[in-house]
Design an enzyme around this catalytic site. Structure first.
Site, PDB file in Angstrom:
ATOM      1  N   LYS A  66       0.829  -1.201   0.000  1.00  0.00           N
ATOM      2  CA  LYS A  66       0.000   0.000   0.000  1.00  0.00           C
ATOM      3  C   LYS A  66       0.866   1.255   0.000  1.00  0.00           C
ATOM      4  O   LYS A  66       0.634   2.191  -0.759  1.00  0.00           O
ATOM      5  CB  LYS A  66      -0.933  -0.030   1.210  1.00  0.00           C
ATOM      6  CG  LYS A  66      -2.005   1.042   1.163  1.00  0.00           C
ATOM      7  CD  LYS A  66      -2.940   0.911   2.357  1.00  0.00           C
ATOM      8  CE  LYS A  66      -4.048  -0.093   2.097  1.00  0.00           C
ATOM      9  NZ  LYS A  66      -3.819  -1.434   2.575  1.00  0.00           N
TER      10      LYS A  66
ATOM     11  N   ARG B 234      -3.815   2.491   8.334  1.00  0.00           N
ATOM     12  CA  ARG B 234      -4.062   1.279   7.544  1.00  0.00           C
ATOM     13  C   ARG B 234      -2.801   0.431   7.447  1.00  0.00           C
ATOM     14  O   ARG B 234      -1.686   0.949   7.351  1.00  0.00           O
ATOM     15  CB  ARG B 234      -4.539   1.649   6.134  1.00  0.00           C
ATOM     16  CG  ARG B 234      -5.704   2.626   6.126  1.00  0.00           C
ATOM     17  CD  ARG B 234      -6.063   3.076   4.725  1.00  0.00           C
ATOM     18  NE  ARG B 234      -6.808   2.061   3.999  1.00  0.00           N
ATOM     19  CZ  ARG B 234      -7.148   2.171   2.716  1.00  0.00           C
ATOM     20  NH1 ARG B 234      -6.751   3.229   2.014  1.00  0.00           N
ATOM     21  NH2 ARG B 234      -7.834   1.222   2.121  1.00  0.00           N
TER      22      ARG B 234
ATOM     23  N   GLY C 205      -7.969  -7.419   3.167  1.00  0.00           N
ATOM     24  CA  GLY C 205      -8.877  -7.570   4.290  1.00  0.00           C
ATOM     25  C   GLY C 205      -8.356  -8.368   5.463  1.00  0.00           C
ATOM     26  O   GLY C 205      -9.053  -8.527   6.461  1.00  0.00           O
TER      27      GLY C 205
ATOM     28  N   MET D 229      -5.690  -7.777   7.472  1.00  0.00           N
ATOM     29  CA  MET D 229      -5.185  -6.995   8.605  1.00  0.00           C
ATOM     30  C   MET D 229      -6.090  -5.788   8.828  1.00  0.00           C
ATOM     31  O   MET D 229      -7.074  -5.603   8.135  1.00  0.00           O
ATOM     32  CB  MET D 229      -3.733  -6.609   8.364  1.00  0.00           C
ATOM     33  CG  MET D 229      -2.795  -7.799   8.410  1.00  0.00           C
ATOM     34  SD  MET D 229      -1.113  -7.357   7.973  1.00  0.00           S
ATOM     35  CE  MET D 229      -1.280  -6.903   6.263  1.00  0.00           C
TER      36      MET D 229
ATOM     37  N   ARG E 160      -2.896  -1.305  -6.393  1.00  0.00           N
ATOM     38  CA  ARG E 160      -2.095  -2.518  -6.231  1.00  0.00           C
ATOM     39  C   ARG E 160      -2.381  -3.437  -7.402  1.00  0.00           C
ATOM     40  O   ARG E 160      -3.408  -3.295  -8.082  1.00  0.00           O
ATOM     41  CB  ARG E 160      -2.437  -3.226  -4.916  1.00  0.00           C
ATOM     42  CG  ARG E 160      -3.888  -3.671  -4.809  1.00  0.00           C
ATOM     43  CD  ARG E 160      -4.211  -4.212  -3.432  1.00  0.00           C
ATOM     44  NE  ARG E 160      -5.633  -4.508  -3.289  1.00  0.00           N
ATOM     45  CZ  ARG E 160      -6.218  -4.836  -2.151  1.00  0.00           C
ATOM     46  NH1 ARG E 160      -5.503  -4.897  -1.040  1.00  0.00           N
ATOM     47  NH2 ARG E 160      -7.503  -5.090  -2.098  1.00  0.00           N
TER      48      ARG E 160
ATOM     49  N   HIS F  42     -15.428  -8.165  -0.308  1.00  0.00           N
ATOM     50  CA  HIS F  42     -14.416  -9.058   0.275  1.00  0.00           C
ATOM     51  C   HIS F  42     -14.556 -10.466  -0.273  1.00  0.00           C
ATOM     52  O   HIS F  42     -13.579 -11.102  -0.670  1.00  0.00           O
ATOM     53  CB  HIS F  42     -14.564  -9.067   1.804  1.00  0.00           C
ATOM     54  CG  HIS F  42     -13.701 -10.081   2.487  1.00  0.00           C
ATOM     55  ND1 HIS F  42     -14.139 -11.359   2.770  1.00  0.00           N
ATOM     56  CD2 HIS F  42     -12.422 -10.020   2.922  1.00  0.00           C
ATOM     57  CE1 HIS F  42     -13.162 -12.034   3.350  1.00  0.00           C
ATOM     58  NE2 HIS F  42     -12.116 -11.245   3.459  1.00  0.00           N
TER      59      HIS F  42
ATOM     60  N   SER G 230      15.776 -42.216 -10.461  1.00  0.00           N
ATOM     61  CA  SER G 230      14.553 -41.426 -10.315  1.00  0.00           C
ATOM     62  C   SER G 230      14.290 -41.283  -8.819  1.00  0.00           C
ATOM     63  O   SER G 230      14.098 -42.267  -8.118  1.00  0.00           O
ATOM     64  CB  SER G 230      13.367 -42.113 -10.990  1.00  0.00           C
ATOM     65  OG  SER G 230      12.197 -41.340 -10.825  1.00  0.00           O
TER      66      SER G 230
ATOM     67  N   CYS H 173      10.131 -38.468  -9.403  1.00  0.00           N
ATOM     68  CA  CYS H 173       8.788 -38.961  -9.730  1.00  0.00           C
ATOM     69  C   CYS H 173       7.817 -38.869  -8.555  1.00  0.00           C
ATOM     70  O   CYS H 173       6.691 -39.328  -8.651  1.00  0.00           O
ATOM     71  CB  CYS H 173       8.839 -40.393 -10.252  1.00  0.00           C
ATOM     72  SG  CYS H 173       9.541 -41.584  -9.089  1.00  0.00           S
TER      73      CYS H 173
ATOM     74  N   TYR I 178      14.703 -34.270 -15.625  1.00  0.00           N
ATOM     75  CA  TYR I 178      13.256 -34.162 -15.775  1.00  0.00           C
ATOM     76  C   TYR I 178      12.572 -34.253 -14.417  1.00  0.00           C
ATOM     77  O   TYR I 178      13.167 -34.677 -13.412  1.00  0.00           O
ATOM     78  CB  TYR I 178      12.709 -35.261 -16.695  1.00  0.00           C
ATOM     79  CG  TYR I 178      12.797 -36.664 -16.128  1.00  0.00           C
ATOM     80  CD1 TYR I 178      11.764 -37.189 -15.345  1.00  0.00           C
ATOM     81  CD2 TYR I 178      13.905 -37.470 -16.366  1.00  0.00           C
ATOM     82  CE1 TYR I 178      11.843 -38.458 -14.816  1.00  0.00           C
ATOM     83  CE2 TYR I 178      13.988 -38.753 -15.843  1.00  0.00           C
ATOM     84  CZ  TYR I 178      12.958 -39.240 -15.066  1.00  0.00           C
ATOM     85  OH  TYR I 178      13.036 -40.508 -14.528  1.00  0.00           O
TER      86      TYR I 178
END
Length: 899
Positions: free
Chosen positions: A23, A93, A102, A104, A348, A470, A782, A849, A869
């Site tokens: 903010k 704020r 919302g 805090m 924001r 909200h 693997s 895996c 991978y």
């Protein structure tokens, strides 16, 4: 550490969100751009940490700095904090480095006292406005700072409206508000034993401390856990001169988005309330109006900001375009119009659905606002599965309407489908969801305290609120289906009922009744409607193409059937990294043969049963090879303990005894003899094959025969045979010899030759420590990180859920190691195994895996480790592809910054 703990907005340009919070960073940026922002200052996140370290006390220098900055704010707006005739009022704020809408605390209208409210009423010549601001301040401050239940004030407010016969807060007279103020003062004294603070600086220090403490309230901690926001970040605190949207007909407050947060469409979108304050919009206590005339006309309402305040609307259009261009991302903007003048209170990066996120990223590349690499980095890989959530088919919805199942229509606040039992509280939603039930959280409006229930529920339905409430904003951030502003629905918490007013009459639903939400159209249906699979869109395909061009890490899928393999290919898998052969055994005909093999008391009996199993496995492997068409397929030989295939109950065992022609008592003793105290650490994996080599011989033969069948059919195959749970050189040596002997014999007999590889699954700490010895006989590794995590931590993944949440709540650990790969422990073993293995076999192919292969942070680690991978379930393949691309881009940035 910085020495300046407090920064005026125009002094903070260039400082980061880590210090100013999101903010404060946005306010500083808007101020530097010349956008009309009420003056104010930011107390940094650093002070939050020092506040907690000092036992909830501000550092010594901060109060003097705050007083100095506050005096400057007063000079700029022509008012004085605490002055009885011309009082400066401020908002206090929160503002964390990461957006936490919302979660805090915020306090508005601070500085009002019995003396200053009279001065404000006189100066503005508007007693109604002054006392409306004062009653709001007492409610908010008493709840946030003093811990008084908000409902005590809300109850008195409702009672006063009922006595006066008014519906909206804006219709309450000045005299009524003055009575309410006195009633609120009495509530505070009764509940706290002390008078409401009447010194503005006492109010200010209490508010600043409360904002910092709200970083550790339950809802903030829940949200941080959901979004992996570090607890050590803390929040900044912003103190800003108040501007008022509730001073009369030329005032308003609202929230808007530079693009549609549900679809990603490039259109200015938002809602507002005339003669109201900001919390009225986001709290959802009133259903707001639309900003654009087009949206208002579409919703059947005639009023819009564009129609009512055309000058302010034009200014807002220009500002939103300026902000999106500056931040190069969709913006979520809060604004207030006071006496016809537009003020910006926040900007924001806006929360959005995953589908909107993908579309916005692709569109901004086309608009030359961001690069392809930036677009790839912006899409949250962990949320990609939302793209594949089921949806309500239009034809099914139409049929349900024809059958009279349409209950109500609201706003499609967050797309998707959700069906389940009605519940009315967040606690009940969490409790029933924990029992495996699907629930819909139904509220008049949600509040930040409902965050845990919103997370647990399948979907959210609210009677009031709009697209910027909200419920809507948080649901979109979670990827939850939400229908908001369903005005024909009456919610009664006392009777636990929902009353739906329809043209055909009134219908009352109770707790436990089932409903279906369509978060795209905003429709609510009685009962559970069928769903259709989601379809991807061209923007998604485009992002995936870009990701595939930059990633280094290959992505395979865990798939055990031809259908799984087909799905894996559909999601972009480049092979199968884990085919679990035991998953092929559970159909009725097959399980009988497997049980016959297990319960045989000699090798001849086992081989007889295995002969029945061989053609079944052969056909399965042919089907999988066909689907993969030349891509690698890693097949894990039988891994789980044998007792998992046997009946658990005597009735089932008796039926099996009859089928096998074996006395029940004999079979029961054999069954009990196979059971182990800790089977996951017992007779399973390669240990089965050392004891009963005929099992792996049969499986190897089935693989080889399937490969031969495919080769003759001109289908390319790349089988990789994986031996699980190896811990010693001798195990892999013996079983590799067994497998290669059988496979080579089959190929010789069939007259074909297929290249294949034999490797192992690394899932034991000892295997990591002696990986150089194992690599002498294994052509690939693997990492089975599910079991490697269990054996490294000494945890059962089936039981750890009973206490791991407590560990996370108490910060003993920060993440569940079965969800996100443990880099310090399991990761260190993987690194060691990789180094040792490749020291013996430089071309050793290494993958993973376990399900960590589809978790974004774990994929990033695997890229850094140098794996070839990752493999995961088919539906997580897109996540792995995108995460692998993001890891490659991040590594490139890191390299360039060090050169």
């Amino acid at each position: 550490m910085t020495t300046e703990y407090v920064y005026f907005f125009d002094e903070a340009a260039g400082l980061g969100k880590d210090l100013l919070g999101g903010k404060g960073h946005g306010l500083a940026a808007m101020t530097s751009l010349g956008i009309p922002v009420p003056p104010g200052f930011t107390i940094t996140t650093e002070v939050c940490g020092l506040y907690f370290a000092a036992g909830n006390a501000l550092p010594e220098r901060v109060p003097a700095l705050v007083r100095d900055k506050l005096a400057r704010v007063g000079t700029l707006v022509g008012a004085t904090f605490g002055d009885a005739d011309n009082p400066l009022l401020v908002s206090v704020r929160s503002g964390a480095p990461a957006s936490m809408p919302g979660m805090m605390d915020t306090i508005l209208n601070l500085g009002l006292t019995r003396q200053t409210v009279a001065g404000l009423a006189k100066r503005t010549d508007n007693p109604r406005f002054a006392f409306d601001a004062y009653r709001r301040f007492i409610m908010m401050y008493s709840n946030v700072v003093l811990g008084v239940e908000r409902e005590l004030f809300e109850h008195e407010l409702r009672m006063e409206k009922d006595r006066s016969g008014v519906r909206d807060d804006s219709a309450i007279s000045a005299e009524m508000l003055q009575k309410l103020v006195e009633t609120f003062h009495s509530i505070v004294r009764r509940e706290t034993g002390a008078a409401f603070p009447d010194d503005p600086y006492d109010q200010l220090w209490g508010a600043i401390g409360a904002v910092f403490r709200s970083w550790n309230n339950d809802r903030a901690k829940t949200y941080r856990k959901m979004h992996q926001i570090p607890a050590e970040w803390g929040t900044a605190c912003n103190v800003q001169a108040m501007v008022f949207g509730n001073m009369g007909s030329d005032c308003a407050t609202g929230v808007c988005f530079t693009r549609d947060p549900s679809t990603g469409e490039k259109r200015f979108f938002g809602e507002f309330l005339p003669n109201a304050q900001g919390e009225d919009v986001v709290a959802g206590i009133r259903t707001p109006l639309k900003i654009s005339r087009r949206d208002a006309d579409a919703s059947g309402a005639k009023d819009s900001l564009e129609s009512l305040m055309p000058v302010s609307h034009a200014q807002l259009i220009a500002v939103q375009s300026q902000l999106e261009t500056h931040f190069r991302d969709m913006q979520d903007i809060e604004f207030t119009i006071q006496n016809g003048k537009l003020w910006l209170l926040q900007t924001r990066n806006g929360k959005r659905t995953m589908r909107a996120s993908v579309r916005i990223a692709v569109d901004m590349v086309a608009e030359r606002m961001i690069s392809r690499d930036e677009a790839i980095a912006r899409v949250d890989a962990s949320r990609l599965p939302e793209m594949f959530l089921p949806r309500l088919d239009a034809s099914d919805a139409k049929a349900a309407e024809a059958e009279g199942k349409l209950l109500a229509s609201g706003l499609g606040a967050s797309p998707g489908y959700a069906a389940g039992e009605i519940v009315f509280t967040a606690d009940e939603a969490e409790r029933l969801a924990g029992q495996g039930k699907d629930v819909i959280l139904v509220r008049r409006e949600t509040s930040p305290e409902d965050i845990h229930g919103m997370k647990a529920a399948q979907g959210i339905l609210t009677a009031t609120g709009g697209m910027t409430s909200h419920a809507a904003v948080v649901a979109r951030g979670m990827g939850k289906c939400c229908v908001a502003g369903c005005s024909s629905v009456g919610v009664d918490y006392t009777s636990q009922t929902v009353t739906v007013h329809r043209p055909s009459g009134k219908l009352v639903l109770k707790r436990g009744d089932r409903i279906t939400l369509d978060g795209t159209t905003g429709k609510v249906f009685l009962g559970v409607l069928p769903v259709s699979p989601a379809a991807t869109d061209p923007q998604f395909d485009e992002v995936m193409r870009w990701a595939d061009e930059v990633r280094v890490l290959r992505v395979r899928a865990n798939a055990d059937t031809p259908l799984d393999a087909r799905n894996a290919r559909r999601f972009g898998a480049e092979g199968i990294g884990l085919c679990r052969t035991e998953h092929m055994f559970f159909e009725a005909e097959r399980i009988a043969a497997v049980r016959e093999m297990i319960l045989a008391d000699n090798e001849a009996g086992r081989r007889k049963a295995l002969e029945k199993i061989l053609p079944m496995q052969r056909d399965d492997f042919v089907g999988i090879f066909r689907e993969l068409a030349g891509l690698p397929v890693t097949i894990r030989l039988l891994d789980p303990p044998l007792h998992e295939f046997l009946p658990e109950h005597d009735a089932d065992l008796n039926a099996l005894a009859k089928d096998l022609g074996v006395p029940f008592d004999v079979l029961k003793r054999r069954n009990e003899g196979l059971r182990e105290f800790n089977p996951m650490l017992g007779h399973r994996g390669c240990r089965l094959a050392i004891t009963y080599p005929e099992i792996y011989e049969t499986q190897a033969r089935a693989i080889a025969l399937a490969a031969a069948d495919c080769r003759r059919a001109q289908i390319q195959v790349k089988p990789e045979i994986m031996i699980p749970l190896v811990a010693t050189r001798e195990e892999i040596h013996r079983l590799r010899d067994l497998v290669t002997r059988v496979v080579d014999e089959v190929f010789a007999a069939e007259g074909v030759r297929v290249d294949y590889h034999v490797g192992t699954m690394i899932e034991l700490p000892r295997a990591c420590l002696v990986a150089d010895q194992i690599a002498e006989w294994a052509e690939f590794f693997s990492f089975g990180t599910n079991d490697l995590t269990q054996t490294t931590w000494g945890l059962s993944r089936d039981d750890a859920g009973r206490f791991l949440p407590t560990y996370i709540d108490q910060n003993v650990i920060t993440r569940d190691p079965f969800v996100t790969l443990d880099r310090e422990g399991v990761g260190a073993l993987m690194k060691l195994a990789l180094q040792k293995g490749r020291s013996v076999r430089p071309d050793l192919k290494v993958g993973i895996c376990g399900e960590h292969g589809g978790e974004a942070a774990s994929v990033e680690f695997c890229h850094g480790l140098g794996l070839d991978y990752v493999s995961c379930s088919p539906f997580r393949v897109p996540t792995a592809r995108l995460a692998a691309a993001q890891a490659a881009l991040a590594a490139d940035v890191a390299r360039s910054s060090t050169t």
